[in-house]
Design a protein around this motif. Structure first.
Motif, PDB file in Angstrom:
ATOM      1  N   GLY A  53       0.813  -1.217   0.000  1.00 27.69           N
ATOM      2  CA  GLY A  53       0.000   0.000   0.000  1.00 27.69           C
ATOM      3  C   GLY A  53       0.846   1.268   0.000  1.00 27.69           C
ATOM      4  N   PHE A  54       0.182   2.391   0.087  1.00 25.14           N
ATOM      5  CA  PHE A  54       0.827   3.711   0.052  1.00 25.14           C
ATOM      6  C   PHE A  54       1.853   3.847   1.198  1.00 25.14           C
ATOM      7  N   LEU A  55       1.378   3.761   2.425  1.00 22.21           N
ATOM      8  CA  LEU A  55       2.297   3.888   3.564  1.00 22.21           C
ATOM      9  C   LEU A  55       3.262   2.709   3.591  1.00 22.21           C
ATOM     10  N   ASP A  70       0.927  -9.132   1.541  1.00 26.34           N
ATOM     11  CA  ASP A  70      -0.191  -8.294   1.090  1.00 26.34           C
ATOM     12  C   ASP A  70      -1.086  -9.138   0.190  1.00 26.34           C
ATOM     13  N   ILE A  71      -2.319  -8.693   0.094  1.00 25.21           N
ATOM     14  CA  ILE A  71      -3.269  -9.412  -0.762  1.00 25.21           C
ATOM     15  C   ILE A  71      -2.955  -9.161  -2.241  1.00 25.21           C
ATOM     16  N   CYS A  72      -2.260  -8.061  -2.517  1.00 23.58           N
ATOM     17  CA  CYS A  72      -1.848  -7.848  -3.909  1.00 23.58           C
ATOM     18  C   CYS A  72      -0.398  -7.374  -3.967  1.00 23.58           C
ATOM     19  N   ASP A 125      -4.096 -13.344   2.139  1.00 21.24           N
ATOM     20  CA  ASP A 125      -5.059 -12.580   2.926  1.00 21.24           C
ATOM     21  C   ASP A 125      -4.670 -12.709   4.400  1.00 21.24           C
ATOM     22  N   LEU A 126      -4.583 -11.597   5.106  1.00 25.06           N
ATOM     23  CA  LEU A 126      -4.132 -11.650   6.496  1.00 25.06           C
ATOM     24  C   LEU A 126      -5.113 -12.380   7.406  1.00 25.06           C
ATOM     25  N   CYS A 146       0.181  -2.690   8.656  1.00 26.83           N
ATOM     26  CA  CYS A 146      -0.448  -1.454   8.154  1.00 26.83           C
ATOM     27  C   CYS A 146      -1.420  -1.778   7.018  1.00 26.83           C
ATOM     28  N   ALA A 147      -2.061  -2.943   7.122  1.00 32.10           N
ATOM     29  CA  ALA A 147      -3.065  -3.292   6.098  1.00 32.10           C
ATOM     30  C   ALA A 147      -4.448  -2.893   6.589  1.00 32.10           C
ATOM     31  N   SER A 148      -5.264  -2.446   5.672  1.00 35.39           N
ATOM     32  CA  SER A 148      -6.674  -2.151   5.990  1.00 35.39           C
ATOM     33  C   SER A 148      -7.422  -1.972   4.683  1.00 35.39           C
ATOM     34  N   THR A 204      -0.333   0.133  12.606  1.00 32.46           N
ATOM     35  CA  THR A 204      -0.733   1.461  12.134  1.00 32.46           C
ATOM     36  C   THR A 204      -2.202   1.615  12.480  1.00 32.46           C
ATOM     37  N   SER A 205      -2.458   2.398  13.516  1.00 38.52           N
ATOM     38  CA  SER A 205      -3.838   2.680  13.894  1.00 38.52           C
ATOM     39  C   SER A 205      -4.222   3.988  13.205  1.00 38.52           C
ATOM     40  N   TYR A 220     -15.131   2.165   9.161  1.00 31.69           N
ATOM     41  CA  TYR A 220     -13.665   2.163   9.171  1.00 31.69           C
ATOM     42  C   TYR A 220     -13.172   2.501  10.583  1.00 31.69           C
ATOM     43  N   LYS A 227     -11.248   0.272  13.346  1.00 32.32           N
ATOM     44  CA  LYS A 227      -9.878   0.663  13.728  1.00 32.32           C
ATOM     45  C   LYS A 227      -9.780   0.729  15.269  1.00 32.32           C
ATOM     46  N   ILE A 259      -2.499  11.291   6.167  1.00 34.64           N
ATOM     47  CA  ILE A 259      -1.204  11.027   5.531  1.00 34.64           C
ATOM     48  C   ILE A 259      -1.256  11.489   4.075  1.00 34.64           C
TER      49      ILE A 259
HETATM   50  N1  NAI Z   1      -3.930   7.242   4.555  1.00 33.61           N
HETATM   51  C1  NAI Z   1      -4.224   7.900   5.667  1.00 33.61           C
HETATM   52  O1  NAI Z   1      -4.452   9.114   5.675  1.00 33.61           O
HETATM   53  C2  NAI Z   1      -4.259   7.162   6.968  1.00 33.61           C
HETATM   54  C3  NAI Z   1      -4.060   5.795   7.030  1.00 33.61           C
HETATM   55  N2  NAI Z   1      -4.068   5.159   8.246  1.00 33.61           N
HETATM   56  C4  NAI Z   1      -3.826   3.719   8.318  1.00 33.61           C
HETATM   57  O2  NAI Z   1      -2.597   3.460   7.675  1.00 33.61           O
HETATM   58  C5  NAI Z   1      -2.608   2.147   7.123  1.00 33.61           C
HETATM   59  C6  NAI Z   1      -2.112   2.209   5.695  1.00 33.61           C
HETATM   60  O3  NAI Z   1      -2.959   3.051   4.946  1.00 33.61           O
HETATM   61  P1  NAI Z   1      -2.675   3.392   3.424  1.00 33.61           P
HETATM   62  O4  NAI Z   1      -1.294   3.034   3.089  1.00 33.61           O
HETATM   63  O5  NAI Z   1      -3.184   4.764   3.216  1.00 33.61           O
HETATM   64  O6  NAI Z   1      -3.684   2.385   2.716  1.00 33.61           O
HETATM   65  P2  NAI Z   1      -3.519   1.525   1.387  1.00 33.61           P
HETATM   66  O7  NAI Z   1      -4.897   1.145   0.974  1.00 33.61           O
HETATM   67  O8  NAI Z   1      -2.663   2.210   0.407  1.00 33.61           O
HETATM   68  O9  NAI Z   1      -2.741   0.228   1.910  1.00 33.61           O
HETATM   69  C7  NAI Z   1      -3.377  -0.823   2.583  1.00 33.61           C
HETATM   70  C8  NAI Z   1      -2.786  -2.136   2.112  1.00 33.61           C
HETATM   71  O10 NAI Z   1      -3.426  -3.197   2.823  1.00 33.61           O
HETATM   72  C9  NAI Z   1      -3.616  -4.267   1.934  1.00 33.61           C
HETATM   73  N3  NAI Z   1      -4.688  -5.142   2.404  1.00 33.61           N
HETATM   74  C10 NAI Z   1      -5.999  -4.819   2.537  1.00 33.61           C
HETATM   75  N4  NAI Z   1      -6.681  -5.890   2.952  1.00 33.61           N
HETATM   76  C11 NAI Z   1      -5.793  -6.896   3.111  1.00 33.61           C
HETATM   77  C12 NAI Z   1      -5.907  -8.251   3.508  1.00 33.61           C
HETATM   78  N5  NAI Z   1      -7.086  -8.799   3.816  1.00 33.61           N
HETATM   79  N6  NAI Z   1      -4.788  -9.006   3.566  1.00 33.61           N
HETATM   80  C13 NAI Z   1      -3.586  -8.471   3.204  1.00 33.61           C
HETATM   81  N7  NAI Z   1      -3.420  -7.204   2.815  1.00 33.61           N
HETATM   82  C14 NAI Z   1      -4.514  -6.422   2.762  1.00 33.61           C
HETATM   83  C15 NAI Z   1      -3.986  -3.593   0.611  1.00 33.61           C
HETATM   84  O11 NAI Z   1      -3.807  -4.471  -0.487  1.00 33.61           O
HETATM   85  C16 NAI Z   1      -3.038  -2.404   0.603  1.00 33.61           C
HETATM   86  O12 NAI Z   1      -1.845  -2.719  -0.059  1.00 33.61           O
HETATM   87  C17 NAI Z   1      -4.021   1.635   7.281  1.00 33.61           C
HETATM   88  O13 NAI Z   1      -4.075   0.783   8.398  1.00 33.61           O
HETATM   89  C18 NAI Z   1      -4.834   2.876   7.563  1.00 33.61           C
HETATM   90  O14 NAI Z   1      -5.936   2.583   8.384  1.00 33.61           O
HETATM   91  C19 NAI Z   1      -4.272   5.847   9.410  1.00 33.61           C
HETATM   92  C20 NAI Z   1      -4.472   7.182   9.392  1.00 33.61           C
HETATM   93  C21 NAI Z   1      -4.493   7.956   8.192  1.00 33.61           C
END
Ligand code: NAI
Ligand SMILES: CC(C)=CCC[C@@H](C)[C@H]1CC[C@H]2C3=C(CC[C@]12C)[C@@]1(C)CCC(=O)C[C@@H]1CC3
Length: 345
Positions: A19-21, A40-42, A56-57, A76-78, A115-116, A144, A148, A175
């Motif tokens: 993912g992004f982070l 990761d799932i992808c 899948d986690l 940090c998956a969600s 990552t909460s 969501y 969380k 973020i």
């Molecule tokens: N982007 C933001 O502004 C904020 C994000 N967060 C938290 O930061 C974390 C990362 O967020 P981002 O990088 O923005 O999201 P993102 O959507 O870019 O990354 C999430 C990753 O989790 C993976 N994922 C989802 N379901 C899965 C599963 N069942 N099994 C395995 N992998 C799985 C996705 O494929 C993706 O690569 C998340 O936990 C989010 O809640 C917290 C505060 C703010």
């Protein structure tokens, strides 16, 4: 033996690392000499030295190969916050996190950094300089946030010095940065559809936006400070840029940087919130017949029209946190990284 222990201590797995982070975290960990696996799932990228595990986690057996001989796990998956699929959030963020904890315990992982989100205390009303001792939201603003909260509780409760399993939760807010799939793309899409003309409320509400590299820095500091004698065990930490900014100034700086007009006209907050609530209910009722996704959801309106900024004093004290990239530099670097989203491109 000493070499083996040192080696194991530098081996980590990033769940959600595609993912992004997650990807920014993977890149920084590599730079700092860690050996990194991604679960990761992808699979979105390839990097020399990174071992990728697709799964899948929620599936414990799928997690084991990614946790073998690893002492440190970042989770940090969600599912994306924009989704309204309650079942998916519950399955991944709650049941899936239980599975991650169980798998870590069985695989002998020593540290888990979650990552909460700072939104776990946000109910849609003003938060000014909120500290970590604010209570969890009693009426979370969406599924969501609801999941969380449960996820964070599960991870912090699992911290057990006796078992040699230490946990900590990082709560970032807003973020942004290169490759973010949400903030800038949503903003530009809204501007291109001619809907970025209005400021909700009087436009003075302060919000934290956090450059992704500061969030990464907070995660790595937490991992490196997580020891049995450290005050950080089992606690949540706000990680922000520590420079609250008016929500609408931030939006305007990004828009202007990309060549779009900033929003100008004011709309009363309660009017827009009421309208968003009405549209959300309508979408819910009509879902079996037609599917539409309103841009103005109640959650987005609340995020755009209230104060929500947080103190990161606790992270400064307990782990020496200090943002490494200023807001101005973060905005500049972000704008530069989106040439394809510029006006006219
Ligand atoms: N982007 C933001 O502004 C904020 C994000 N967060 C938290 O930061 C974390 C990362 O967020 P981002 O990088 O923005 O999201 P993102 O959507 O870019 O990354 C999430 C990753 O989790 C993976 N994922 C989802 N379901 C899965 C599963 N069942 N099994 C395995 N992998 C799985 C996705 O494929 C993706 O690569 C998340 O936990 C989010 O809640 C917290 C505060 C703010
Ligand atoms: C600080 C924080 C938690 C930011 C999270 C990111 C997103 C929730 C925002 C990123 C772009 C924002 C945005 C709006 C709401 C919040 C975001 C989606 C609007 C839909 C608010 C109403 C408008 O006038 C248009 C905005 C477009 C951008």
């Amino acid at each position: 033996m000493a070499t083996r222990v040192r080696h194991r201590n530098k081996r980590c797995t990033v769940i959600g690392g595609s993912g992004f982070l997650g990807r920014h975290l993977v890149e920084k960990l590599l730079e700092r000499g860690y050996s990194v696996s991604v679960f990761d799932i992808c699979e979105n990228f390839e990097l020399p030295g990174v071992i990728f595990h697709q799964g899948d986690l929620c599936d414990k057996q799928a997690l084991f190969p990614a946790l073998k001989d690893v002492s440190l796990v970042f989770h940090c998956a969600s599912p994306a916050p924009g989704s309204d699929n309650r079942g998916l959030f519950e399955r991944v963020n709650i049941q899936g996190t239980r599975t991650v904890i169980q798998a870590c315990l069985e695989a002998g992982v020593e540290k888990l950094v979650l990552t909460s989100s700072a939104s776990v205390v946000f109910e849609g009303t003003d938060i000014k300089n909120g500290r970590e001792d604010l209570p969890y939201a009693k009426k979370p603003i969406d599924y969501y946030t609801e999941t969380k909260i449960e996820q964070e509780k599960l991870v912090l409760k699992a911290c057990d010095k006796g078992k040699g399993f230490l946990t900590v939760a990082i709560r970032p807010h807003g973020i942004f940065g290169p490759r973010d799939p949400q903030l800038v793309p949503i903003l530009v899409d809204t501007a291109r559809r001619g809907k970025m003309k209005f400021i909700i409320g009087n436009g003075t509400n302060l919000v934290d936006f956090t450059f992704v590299e500061n969030v990464v820095h907070g995660h790595i500091l937490a991992a490196e400070h997580l020891r049995a004698d450290s005050p950080i065990c089992g606690k949540p930490y706000h990680i922000t840029n520590d420079e609250p900014i008016r929500f609408w100034d931030f939006m305007s700086e990004v828009l202007v940087g990309l060549g779009y007009d900033p929003p100008r006209y004011h709309l009363p907050y309660m009017l827009v919130y009421g309208l968003a609530l009405f549209l959300w209910l309508l979408a819910l009722i009509l879902r079996p017949l037609v599917s539409f996704k309103p841009t103005f959801t109640p959650m987005r309106v609340a995020l755009a029209g209230t104060h929500h900024y947080y103190s990161c004093e606790r992270a400064k004290q307990d782990m020496g946190y200090k943002p490494v990239v200023s807001l101005k530099e973060g905005i500049d670097r972000t704008v530069q990284s989106y040439p394809h989203l510029r006006q006219g491109s």
